[in-house]
Design an enzyme around this catalytic site. Structure first.
Site, PDB file in Angstrom:
ATOM      1  CB  ALA A 155      -0.931  -0.006   1.213  1.00  0.00           C
ATOM      2  CE1 TYR A 156       4.981   5.592   3.313  1.00  0.00           C
ATOM      3  CE2 TYR A 156       6.779   4.508   2.144  1.00  0.00           C
ATOM      4  CZ  TYR A 156       6.286   5.594   2.859  1.00  0.00           C
ATOM      5  OH  TYR A 156       7.099   6.668   3.093  1.00  0.00           O
ATOM      6  CB  SER A 157       5.358   0.200  -2.547  1.00  0.00           C
ATOM      7  OG  SER A 157       6.248  -0.255  -1.539  1.00  0.00           O
TER       8      SER A 157
END
Length: 249
Positions: A155-157
């Site tokens: 999700a962060y990436s």
């Protein structure tokens, strides 16, 4: 201590996520170099402490994933500061640290809402104020994770990759209108956001940095302040790297 004593004289800046980490350090430096600063952050208690520490002229407690709240905050801040010249979009969260097939749907959605939608909402509402003045500097905080992808951080990436693509598009849209938009892609640096991660993930990210250490927040803040200044005048829709050699593209 900065040698640029009045680099931001006469300029007004909004820093999201301004109560801690890179946002706080950037706000401290802009204020020290003569700028008026508004801090936006979800944490109201931390905002009060950050205002006292930086001398910020204005603070707003809000969730950047709330489009209506961002629109209201942009008007309130423009009224309070008299203008908006700089946006540093630093607010962000990491989300869960698990494989994709185990990733909680609500956590994935929340990361994208804050990290990507939040940047979009802030730029959407603040750019018109910059266009009125024919001047603006936008710095969207992405991550090396948006270039390379970190395992167990999908999700962060994905959200940070989105910030990079969004910024490239925005910078090209505004290239002839006096408003410059760039992104910064730090590697992992010492920050309260690391508290959201297991130590194994921090160790993995450190192992990928050729310099063999985590970054220091002041190193990325120095780059952000260049990007937010008049000195950054012929680079837009681009990505500035502070990764200790991890990503050189």
């Amino acid at each position: 201590m900065s040698v640029y004593l009045d680099r931001f004289a006469g300029r007004a800046a909004i820093v999201t996520g301004g109560a801690s980490g890179l946002g706080l350090e950037t706000a401290r430096r802009i204020a020290a170099e003569g700028g008026k600063v508004a801090l936006w952050d979800l944490n109201g208690d931390a905002l009060a402490a950050a205002q006292a520490e930086t001398g910020a002229a204005h603070v707003v407690a809000l969730d950047v994933s709330d489009a209506a709240a961002v629109a209201a905050a942009a008007k309130e801040t423009n009224d309070a500061l008299g203008r908006i010249d700089i946006l540093v979009a630093s607010a962000g969260i990491t989300g869960a640290t698990v494989p994709v097939h185990e990733f909680p749907i609500d956590s994935f959605q929340r990361v994208v809402e804050i990290n990507l939608y939040g940047v979009f909402f802030c730029c959407r509402e603040i750019v018109p104020y910059m266009l009125v003045n024919g001047y603006g500097r936008i710095v969207n905080v992405a991550s090396v994770a948006g270039k390379e992808g970190n395992p167990n951080a999908s999700a962060y990436s994905a959200s940070k990759a989105g910030v990079i693509g969004f910024t490239k598009s925005l910078g090209k849209e505004l290239a002839t209108r006096g408003v410059i938009a760039n992104a910064i892609t730090p590697a992992t640096f010492e920050s309260p956001i690391l508290d959201q991660l297991p130590q194994s993930q921090v160790d993995y990210m450190r192992s990928k940095i050729p310099m063999g250490r985590l970054g220091e927040v002041h190193e990325s803040a120095a780059m952000v302040c260049f990007m937010a200044s008049e000195e950054c005048s012929f680079t837009t829709a681009s990505v500035f790297d502070t990764s200790g050699g991890r990503t050189t593209y």
